[in-house]
Scaffold this active site. Structure first.
Site, PDB file in Angstrom:
ATOM      1  N   ASP A   1      -1.245   6.992   6.471  1.00  0.00           N
ATOM      2  CA  ASP A   1      -2.350   6.064   6.023  1.00  0.00           C
ATOM      3  C   ASP A   1      -2.424   4.936   7.002  1.00  0.00           C
ATOM      4  O   ASP A   1      -1.849   4.064   7.365  1.00  0.00           O
ATOM      5  CB  ASP A   1      -1.955   5.146   4.810  1.00  0.00           C
TER       6      ASP A   1
ATOM      7  N   LYS B   1     -12.304  -1.387   7.743  1.00  0.00           N
ATOM      8  CA  LYS B   1     -11.676  -2.281   8.623  1.00  0.00           C
ATOM      9  C   LYS B   1     -12.145  -2.339  10.081  1.00  0.00           C
ATOM     10  O   LYS B   1     -12.360  -3.331  10.616  1.00  0.00           O
ATOM     11  CB  LYS B   1      -9.976  -1.965   8.648  1.00  0.00           C
TER      12      LYS B   1
ATOM     13  N   TRP C   1       0.939  -1.240   0.041  1.00  0.00           N
ATOM     14  CA  TRP C   1       0.141   0.002  -0.072  1.00  0.00           C
ATOM     15  C   TRP C   1       0.819   1.214  -0.094  1.00  0.00           C
ATOM     16  O   TRP C   1       0.604   2.418  -0.715  1.00  0.00           O
ATOM     17  CB  TRP C   1      -0.925  -0.011   1.335  1.00  0.00           C
TER      18      TRP C   1
END
Length: 367
Positions: free
Chosen positions: A175, A199, A103
């Site tokens: 992030d 999440k 990511w």
């Protein structure tokens, strides 16, 4: 409800049962209005109350001061990969991306389209099995910003502490899609935090952004030619109501944050998540190598536990057996292989204990 799976999916992921029941009870008639929250105008009082309660609860949980704005956006973390450099990567500056997994690589790649970047540290050489030691990370006061990914879902690694990021002189961007609201967080050490909700804090469709007002002011000189929808200032000035928000996702975000608050807040979530992860890491560590954790012990995530078995055949048997026992989402990412148990806030301790017991029994049968 008795037929719930043990949900270990990486995202979209498990939601608290209480939050799901509340949504079910209010689905057709929200708060006596005779309409679902999905049917209400985002300009009306009923939705606006939900909207601002979500923001207020997030601020309380994280102890966010008035020096920051909270934005409720769309597009997930992937859109933030572009919005961050669009708003912050000025010509003649370089953005610094600390690479700890897929990511962060994707975030850097998106910024590469818009300006100059470099990597102040990377864990790629060790197959992203650990987060780089803080003292090895190269930064510069002239960096446009320094970007990190706090938790790495694919590899099962995480930053253990954020105290020293306050030493960096450039703006710090994070992030935190997969671990925000799972533990206490020194928000004041960051200039911008973004997180897809799917999440820990709700369903997919809404993205939480925390941005300092000081940084927000700096974006004015950089993002002047950027389309309005991609400017942070646009959304801050309109309190995230510039365009139609994902109203049901915000409603679920609000309810999930209030569930966290009602269940002891971030200290309680942290203790519970450590206990859950401990059950699974103990099963790995006590298996004499039958299960091998991908993450180095110093970088282990409490959100995503990754491990491999001795052979591909055993892995397939393990996953098939787990599915038959009511476990969902244990396949590892294709880039790592093996297995992954994502144990976000809403995954109960009982599910982790059931998986631990299955791991022990499977090893005894197949070792």
């Amino acid at each position: 409800m008795t037929n719930r799976m043990h949900n270990f999916n990486a995202g979209p992921a498990a939601l608290p049962a209480e939050v799901l029941r509340k949504a079910a009870a209010e689905l057709e008639d929200y708060n006596g209005t005779g309409m679902s929250i999905m049917e209400h105008s985002h300009r009306g009082e009923s939705y606006e109350t939900v909207h601002y309660e979500a923001i207020a609860t997030a601020k309380r949980l994280l102890g966010i001061s008035d020096a920051y704005d909270i934005l409720l956006l769309q597009g997930g973390a992937s859109l933030q990969f572009a919005m961050v450099p669009y708003n912050l990567l000025a010509q003649g500056k370089k953005a610094n991306y600390i690479l700890t997994g897929s990511w962060s690589e994707k975030a850097k790649k998106e910024a590469d389209h818009l300006g100059e970047t470099y990597s102040g540290a990377s864990g790629k050489d060790n197959h992203y099995s650990r987060v780089p030691d803080f003292d090895t990370i190269r930064t510069d006061a002239t960096d446009a910003y320094i970007h990190l990914t706090s938790n790495n879902t694919i590899y099962g690694t995480a930053w253990q502490d954020f105290t020293r990021v306050s030493e960096w002189e450039a703006p710090v961007i994070a992030d935190m899609s997969s671990d925000i609201f799972s533990r206490p967080l020194p928000v004041e050490n960051f200039d911008l935090i973004y997180a897809g909700a799917q999440k820990n804090i709700g369903p997919s469709g809404v993205t939480l952004v925390i941005i300092s007002k000081t940084l927000l002011e700096k974006t004015a000189a950089i993002a002047g030619d950027v389309p309005a929808i991609l400017r942070y200032r646009t959304h801050a000035e309109k309190t995230s109501l510039y365009n139609t928000p994902p109203t049901f996702a915000v409603y679920m975000l609000k309810n999930t944050l209030q569930w966290i608050e009602a269940n002891g807040g971030l200290q309680a979530m942290d203790a519970r998540n450590r206990e859950k992860a401990g059950r699974l890491y103990d099963a790995i560590d006590e298996s004499d190598g039958f299960y091998r954790g991908h993450a180095h012990p110093s970088s282990r995530s409490n959100m995503n536990v990754t491990f491999t078995l001795p052979t591909e055949e055993l892995t397939e048997r393990f996953l098939e057996g787990a599915k038959n026992k009511g476990f969902s989402g244990l396949n590892g990412h294709r880039s790592v292989g093996g297995c992954r148990a994502s144990i976000y806030n809403a995954v109960p301790l009982e599910s982790c204990e059931a998986l631990r017991d299955f791991m022990v029994a499977f090893q005894k049968k197949h070792q």
